[in-house]
Design a protein around this motif. Structure first.
Motif, PDB file in Angstrom:
ATOM      1  N   GLY A 165      -0.455   5.883 -10.739  1.00 13.09           N
ATOM      2  CA  GLY A 165      -1.690   6.635 -10.956  1.00 13.09           C
ATOM      3  C   GLY A 165      -2.760   5.824 -11.656  1.00 13.09           C
ATOM      4  O   GLY A 165      -3.321   6.262 -12.657  1.00 13.09           O
ATOM      5  N   PRO A 166      -3.100   4.643 -11.121  1.00 10.08           N
ATOM      6  CA  PRO A 166      -4.101   3.796 -11.786  1.00 10.08           C
ATOM      7  C   PRO A 166      -5.503   4.379 -11.776  1.00 10.08           C
ATOM      8  O   PRO A 166      -6.342   3.964 -12.585  1.00 10.08           O
ATOM      9  CB  PRO A 166      -4.052   2.491 -10.981  1.00 10.08           C
ATOM     10  N   ALA A 223      -9.191   4.912 -11.518  1.00 13.06           N
ATOM     11  CA  ALA A 223     -10.311   3.967 -11.412  1.00 13.06           C
ATOM     12  C   ALA A 223      -9.963   2.583 -11.963  1.00 13.06           C
ATOM     13  O   ALA A 223     -10.771   1.660 -11.849  1.00 13.06           O
ATOM     14  CB  ALA A 223     -11.532   4.539 -12.127  1.00 13.06           C
ATOM     15  N   ASP A 245      -1.324   4.715  -6.116  1.00 14.16           N
ATOM     16  CA  ASP A 245      -2.041   5.973  -6.323  1.00 14.16           C
ATOM     17  C   ASP A 245      -2.063   6.739  -4.999  1.00 14.16           C
ATOM     18  O   ASP A 245      -2.206   6.142  -3.926  1.00 14.16           O
ATOM     19  CB  ASP A 245      -3.478   5.714  -6.801  1.00 14.16           C
ATOM     20  N   SER A 294       2.824   7.779  -2.954  1.00 11.19           N
ATOM     21  CA  SER A 294       3.311   8.470  -4.144  1.00 11.19           C
ATOM     22  C   SER A 294       4.206   7.558  -4.973  1.00 11.19           C
ATOM     23  O   SER A 294       4.979   6.752  -4.424  1.00 11.19           O
ATOM     24  CB  SER A 294       4.111   9.708  -3.755  1.00 11.19           C
ATOM     25  N   ALA A 295       4.141   7.750  -6.271  1.00 12.98           N
ATOM     26  CA  ALA A 295       5.023   7.001  -7.174  1.00 12.98           C
ATOM     27  C   ALA A 295       6.489   7.257  -6.849  1.00 12.98           C
ATOM     28  O   ALA A 295       7.344   6.413  -7.152  1.00 12.98           O
ATOM     29  CB  ALA A 295       4.722   7.400  -8.617  1.00 12.98           C
ATOM     30  N   GLY A 298       0.129   6.977 -15.623  1.00 11.03           N
ATOM     31  CA  GLY A 298      -0.956   7.886 -15.988  1.00 11.03           C
ATOM     32  C   GLY A 298      -0.839   9.184 -15.207  1.00 11.03           C
ATOM     33  O   GLY A 298      -1.800   9.941 -15.117  1.00 11.03           O
ATOM     34  N   LEU A 299       0.348   9.427 -14.621  1.00 13.45           N
ATOM     35  CA  LEU A 299       0.528  10.607 -13.762  1.00 13.45           C
ATOM     36  C   LEU A 299       0.454  11.893 -14.577  1.00 13.45           C
ATOM     37  O   LEU A 299       0.967  11.958 -15.686  1.00 13.45           O
ATOM     38  CB  LEU A 299       1.893  10.561 -13.061  1.00 13.45           C
ATOM     39  N   TYR A 313       1.040   7.697 -20.680  1.00 11.17           N
ATOM     40  CA  TYR A 313      -0.030   8.306 -21.480  1.00 11.17           C
ATOM     41  C   TYR A 313      -0.378   9.639 -20.841  1.00 11.17           C
ATOM     42  O   TYR A 313      -0.476   9.753 -19.618  1.00 11.17           O
ATOM     43  CB  TYR A 313      -1.246   7.381 -21.607  1.00 11.17           C
TER      44      TYR A 313
HETATM   45  C1  LIG Z   1      -5.185  10.777 -15.191  1.00  9.73           C
HETATM   46  S1  LIG Z   1      -5.531   9.940 -13.671  1.00  9.73           S
HETATM   47  C2  LIG Z   1      -5.390   8.233 -14.174  1.00  9.73           C
HETATM   48  C3  LIG Z   1      -6.673   7.731 -14.794  1.00  9.73           C
HETATM   49  C4  LIG Z   1      -6.739   6.218 -14.855  1.00  9.73           C
HETATM   50  N1  LIG Z   1      -6.090   5.707 -16.044  1.00  9.73           N
HETATM   51  C5  LIG Z   1      -8.183   5.705 -14.807  1.00  9.73           C
HETATM   52  O1  LIG Z   1      -8.494   4.755 -15.530  1.00  9.73           O
HETATM   53  O2  LIG Z   1      -8.953   6.225 -14.008  1.00  9.73           O
HETATM   54  C6  LIG Z   1      -4.036  10.235 -12.743  1.00  9.73           C
HETATM   55  C7  LIG Z   1      -3.962   9.540 -11.393  1.00  9.73           C
HETATM   56  O3  LIG Z   1      -2.682   9.824 -10.826  1.00  9.73           O
HETATM   57  C8  LIG Z   1      -2.818   9.892  -9.406  1.00  9.73           C
HETATM   58  N2  LIG Z   1      -1.615  10.580  -8.898  1.00  9.73           N
HETATM   59  C9  LIG Z   1      -1.302  11.905  -8.985  1.00  9.73           C
HETATM   60  N3  LIG Z   1      -0.085  12.125  -8.466  1.00  9.73           N
HETATM   61  C10 LIG Z   1       0.397  10.924  -8.059  1.00  9.73           C
HETATM   62  C11 LIG Z   1       1.633  10.476  -7.487  1.00  9.73           C
HETATM   63  N4  LIG Z   1       2.620  11.324  -7.184  1.00  9.73           N
HETATM   64  N5  LIG Z   1       1.791   9.152  -7.235  1.00  9.73           N
HETATM   65  C12 LIG Z   1       0.792   8.253  -7.529  1.00  9.73           C
HETATM   66  N6  LIG Z   1      -0.391   8.617  -8.071  1.00  9.73           N
HETATM   67  C13 LIG Z   1      -0.582   9.925  -8.337  1.00  9.73           C
HETATM   68  C14 LIG Z   1      -4.144  10.606  -9.216  1.00  9.73           C
HETATM   69  O4  LIG Z   1      -4.700  10.337  -7.936  1.00  9.73           O
HETATM   70  C15 LIG Z   1      -4.991   9.979 -10.358  1.00  9.73           C
HETATM   71  O5  LIG Z   1      -5.673   8.835  -9.917  1.00  9.73           O
END
Ligand SMILES: C[S@@+](CC[C@H](N)C(=O)[O-])C[C@H]1O[C@@H](n2cnc3c(N)ncnc32)[C@H](O)[C@@H]1O
Length: 152
Positions: A5-6, A8, A29, A54-55, A76-77, A107
């Protein structure tokens, strides 16, 4: 290193600035908007591998790159919005991939990830970052010396 979940890429850029020149960082992501942005912003770094998916598919994505063990997973998920089944898949895959000395870092605005970490790892430590907007929980989970979860 693997990042779940990187988004941005704020953590991705910071991690790349600190990683060794021979390291690899796989950033996964589900959102193609974010992965396309990451490719544009940071794709010039040969250490970075960006994957849309997906992770929970991390093992297959790593295998495609000829990789199967990692030293650090940063997540960051939003575990509070994942299904229990998906959360377990993601944590279990991470624990299988980590080297015995590795760490799973998360986090989170909420504490939803904690029980999953405690069920799969030997040690889970917690901190809280007040200066983040909004403030967030920081978790670090480690396996025992052998890399095997004790008592399972
Ligand atoms: C809180 S945001 C992360 C914010 C990041 N640290 C930034 O600097 O923008 C969570 C991220 O997790 C991704 N996400 C949600 N479910 C996911 C999954 N199952 N696998 C991978 N990414 C996922 C979302 O698309 C989103 O970009």
């Amino acid at each position: 290193m693997v990042e779940y979940g990187p988004g941005a890429g704020a953590f991705t850029a910071t991690a790349l600035a600190r990683l060794r020149s021979d390291a690899r960082l796989l950033a996964i992501d589900t959102s193609p908007d974010f992965t396309q942005h990451l490719e544009r912003a940071l794709g010039g770094d040969p250490r970075l591998i960006v994957a849309t998916g997906s992770a929970s598919d991390v093992e297959a994505i790593l295998a495609e790159q000829g990789l199967n063990r990692v030293d650090c997973i940063l997540s960051g998920l939003p575990f509070s919005t994942l299904s229990e089944a998906e959360a377990r898949l993601i944590i279990d895959a991470g624990a299988r991939l980590l080297r015995p000395s590795g760490s799973f870092l998360a986090y989170q605005m909420r504490t939803a990830v904690r029980p999953y970490l405690e069920a799969r790892f030997d040690k889970v430590s917690h901190d809280y970052e007040w200066w983040n907007l909004p403030p967030c929980h920081l978790y670090r989970a480690c396996l025992g010396e052998s890399g095997v979860r004790h008592g399972r």
